[in-house]
Design an enzyme around this catalytic site. Structure first.
Site, mmCIF file in Angstrom:
data_model
loop_
_atom_site.group_PDB
_atom_site.id
_atom_site.type_symbol
_atom_site.label_atom_id
_atom_site.label_comp_id
_atom_site.label_asym_id
_atom_site.label_seq_id
_atom_site.Cartn_x
_atom_site.Cartn_y
_atom_site.Cartn_z
ATOM 1 C CG LEU A 2 -2.092 0.923 1.241
ATOM 2 C CD1 LEU A 2 -3.032 0.593 0.096
ATOM 3 C CD2 LEU A 2 -2.820 0.846 2.574
ATOM 4 C CG HIS B 219 -6.689 -27.854 29.350
ATOM 5 N ND1 HIS B 219 -5.676 -28.769 29.170
ATOM 6 C CD2 HIS B 219 -6.309 -26.765 28.626
ATOM 7 C CE1 HIS B 219 -4.743 -28.259 28.388
ATOM 8 N NE2 HIS B 219 -5.115 -27.049 28.046
ATOM 9 C CD GLU B 220 -8.845 -24.098 27.236
ATOM 10 O OE1 GLU B 220 -8.566 -25.019 26.448
ATOM 11 O OE2 GLU B 220 -8.116 -23.115 27.411
ATOM 12 C CG HIS C 114 -4.327 -22.561 29.870
ATOM 13 N ND1 HIS C 114 -2.987 -22.881 29.915
ATOM 14 C CD2 HIS C 114 -4.902 -23.468 29.040
ATOM 15 C CE1 HIS C 114 -2.751 -23.935 29.124
ATOM 16 N NE2 HIS C 114 -3.895 -24.309 28.576
ATOM 17 C CG ASP D 212 -1.375 -25.730 26.416
ATOM 18 O OD1 ASP D 212 -1.735 -24.832 25.606
ATOM 19 O OD2 ASP D 212 -2.178 -26.411 27.058
#
Ligand SMILES: Nc1ncnc2c1ncn2[C@@H]1O[C@H](COP(=O)(O)OP(=O)(O)OP(=O)(O)O)[C@@H](O)[C@H]1O
Ligand SMILES: [Zn+2]
EC number: 3.4.24.-
Length: 715
Positions: free
Chosen positions: A329, A541-542, A545, A619
């Site tokens: 651009l 699991h999540e 984190h 991970d």
């Protein structure tokens, strides 16, 4: 027809064929004249093996020629074939030749094969077509086809066999279709003519005329065939010439010689494009780059101004930056601002499988550009044409294209009005010869936009669509750290599509958030049916984190946690730095590793070591990459110090094992830290997992509420 008058015989009229026959019959077999020879009856010459006694057989004696001496035969041949080459003695067949003759026939019988006599006679030259056709006919006559045989002491003398005799041999053993196949030549024609005359009861007196007519017809047919062959040959020649012209035209065709994309995206020859509609106004969030290129625009607008002052502008400018940050651009904007032609070329298009095509395309490009100076040549993906030159026998020509580029860049003076702009995402891959002074000696960095630049880009694209006044580009910009201009353009576009699909009048923050998540975490896969057990594992699991991110000081703030399958993952926690991180500290890197360990640690603590899953593989990849960069690039290992190791494959085994040891220690410590945090905040971990099972997706605010032990409002 020939008439022979000799002292011993009254005048006899004999067809040429009989005469030739008589000369040629290898055994000079007796040829008995029928009583009415003078009636000049046509005798069909049929293969001897098929005519026991009842067929006229001619020989020189019956023609009264057997007493002819050699000299007289000469005269006879002279008479028959005036101009027949002089001095050629036809020796008798008793003449033993010590020097092999021209032809096998002459070798064998001591005199010329009549056909070569005929062919070499002036008669042949005058009536070559007729005689050729008679000869070619005659050659098919069984008596004149000689088979080559050789006498050896051991083997039985292989008599010379004419085709007819060979045919006789095969006749008894070959089935009828083979015989028919072998008879397909002259013999069958003659028979069919005879039969025809018998079946048609043509009177004797007219048979000759009939035969002559047949012969004339045959010769005419031959002439016609000849004509057809000639015209076929001519047509083939014309086609071949046209083919050559066609190939030449193709190679000269601009499509093949120089093909570069114009802004319309159409492939075409090197057509410059006026970039009036693109200016620096269209490029947002990269102010520094725009300033550096401003002087180039001034030069292109008025090259003389620079030549008068004697200053030298760079010939080549290198735009360096990640994909989608606006390099192309910017190049278009330079040409648009200066209102000069813009030549677009992609480095990967130069080289094709044919050697030398790349170099010729570069030559054409520069020739066109010089003819249209002042102008801008833009070479995208410069690293694919100007990559480090590899000296390898496998790629002996890999340097041709880049050498041509170097030569062209040296080939024109700095103020000639041609500016070459190259773009690359990998400057380290470029050949050093390309970036030395006098070539691409000006480097402009085009980084990912910061939060301010992102806000500008978002505003630019939001103005192109209908959006709700509640939309705050700043918030979106904060939540899209690391996004490039192209990704931001895509985010706004996806939000507009989502609003259209939902039948909305305008785009709201919801659609913008939705498309941001889609870009960050991948598209939702609502159709995937996850059983409860897997959902529970994913939720813990999540949450693992999220808990580590929440309770680790240098970790990035949480943006969102979800157990909705997105892209390749069953769940996802997205983190976003509070602002743009130009550098990362050791603590921040260690925190990122700990967050990555949170998933596996949660599975181990909640379900036991026997029930940990494969879901943590990406991970560990992430954590290992960070640890490796810390040891080999950032000098963050006490034991290995600040030395960097670019290609670990070439290191000594001791060094390699030392590096692996350091990486292992970093990962182990990170795992332990994560375990400690999750054990400490087990309650919050459980609450967050249950909230995810209930709501599927929680944003940063909702996560905070849960971890503070408060109740989430029902959505
Ligand atoms: N700074 C920016 N301002 C406005 N639009 C941008 C910006 N950067 C990228 N875009 C948008 O993204 C599209 C792609 O950008 P562009 O092709 O210039 O990036 P690039 O750096 O050349 O990418 P690549 O390195 O992959 O070729 C542009 O057409 C434009 O619409
Ligand atoms: Zn995970």
């Amino acid at each position: 027809m020939f008439s022979l008058s000799s002292t011993v015989q009254p005048q006899v009229t004999v067809p040429l064929s009989h005469l030739i026959n008589a000369f040629h019959s290898p055994k000079n077999t007796p040829i008995s004249l029928s009583a009415s020879a003078s009636q000049n009856q046509h005798r069909d010459v049929v293969p001897e093996h098929e005519s026991p006694g009842n067929e006229p057989v001619l020989n020189l004696r019956d023609l009264g020629l057997s007493e002819l001496k050699i000299g007289q035969i000469d005269q006879l041949v002279d008479h028959l074939l005036p101009g027949f080459c002089k001095g050629k003695s036809i020796s008798s067949h008793w003449h033993t030749s010590h020097v092999s003759a021209q032809s096998f026939f002459e070798n064998k019988y001591g005199y010329l094969d009549m056909f070569s006599t005929l062919r070499s006679s002036c008669l042949y030259r005058q009536h070559s077509r007729t005689l050729k056709s008679i000869c070619s006919d005659l050659q098919y006559w069984p008596v004149f086809i000689q088979s080559r045989g050789f006498k050896t002491l051991k083997s039985r003398t292989r008599r010379l066999q004419s085709t007819s005799e060979r045919l006789a041999e095969t006749q008894h053993i070959a089935p009828s279709f083979v015989k028919g196949f072998l008879l397909r030549d002259r013999g069958s024609d003659v028979e069919s003519l005879d039969k025809l005359m018998k079946t048609k009861n043509i009177p004797e007196a007219h048979q000759d005329a009939f035969k002559t007519g047949f012969a004339e017809g045959f010769l005419k047919a031959q002439a016609l065939t000849q004509k057809t062959n000639d015209s076929l040959r001519r047509t083939r020649l014309i086609l071949f010439v046209l083919l050559l012209f066609g190939i030449y035209g193709l190679l000269k065709n601009p499509f093949l010689s120089v093909r570069f994309r114009t802004t319309t995206g159409l492939d075409s020859a090197v057509d410059p494009v006026q970039m009036k509609n693109v200016t620096f106004e269209h490029v947002k969030g990269v102010e520094e780059a725009k300033q550096e290129l401003q002087e180039v625009v001034e030069f292109l607008k008025n090259p003389q101004k620079f030549t008068v002052l004697g200053g030298k502008l760079p010939k080549g400018i290198l735009l360096v930056g990640p994909p989608g940050t606006g390099k192309t651009l910017l190049a278009r904007a330079v040409a648009g601002e200066a209102d000069v032609p813009f030549y677009y070329a992609s480095g990967s298009e130069f080289d094709e499988m044919f050697v030398g095509v790349g170099a010729s395309r570069i030559r054409n490009l520069f020739r066109e550009a010089k003819a249209n100076a002042p102008c801008v040549i833009f070479i995208d993906e410069l690293d694919s044409v100007g990559g480090k030159r590899i000296e390898s026998p496998m790629h002996p020509y890999s340097r041709q294209t880049i050498n041509q580029l170097l030569a062209e860049m040296d080939g024109f003076k700095p103020n000639e009005g041609v500016i070459i702009i190259g773009a690359t995402n990998f400057p380290e891959a470029l050949d050093n010869a390309l970036i030395r002074p006098g070539r691409f000696d000006m480097q402009v960095t085009v980084p990912r936009p910061d939060v301010k630049g992102r806000t500008e880009i978002l505003k630019w694209y939001l103005n192109k669509i209908k959006f709700d006044q509640s939309v705050d580009p700043e918030i979106i910009a904060r939540g899209t750290v690391g996004f490039s201009g192209a990704e931001l353009e895509n985010l706004v576009n996806q939000a507009a599509l989502k609003a259209a699909v939902d039948g909305k009048e305008m785009v709201t923050m919801k659609e913008l958030e939705f498309s941001k998540d889609k870009i960050l975490m991948g598209p939702e896969r609502r159709s995937v049916e996850i059983d409860n057990k897997n959902k529970t594992i994913t939720a813990y699991h999540e949450s693992g984190h999220a808990i580590i991110a929440y309770y680790t000081k240098d970790a990035m703030p949480i943006n969102k946690a979800t157990i909705m399958p997105r892209g390749p993952t069953l769940g996802h926690v997205s983190l976003l730095p509070e602002n743009d991180r130009w550098n990362e500290t050791r603590a921040q890197l260690l925190a990122q590793m700990d967050v990555s360990m949170g998933g596996r640690v949660a599975e181990e603590l909640i379900f036991g070591t026997d029930h940990i899953t494969t879901g943590a593989s990406s991970d560990f990849d992430n954590a290992t990459k960070i640890a490796k960069r810390m040891v080999t690039k950032f000098g963050m290992s006490e034991k290995l110090g600040v030395m960097t190791y670019s290609d670990t494959g070439k290191l000594s085994p001791e060094t390699q094992s030392a590096i692996e040891q350091e990486i292992r220690i970093l990962l182990r410590d990170s795992y332990e830290r994560a375990k400690h945090i999750l054990k400490t905040h087990a309650k919050e971990h459980k609450n967050l997992a249950e909230a995810l099972l209930t709501y599927e997706t929680l944003d940063a605010k909702e996560i905070q509420i849960v971890l503070e032990g408060k109740k989430l409002e029902v959505r």
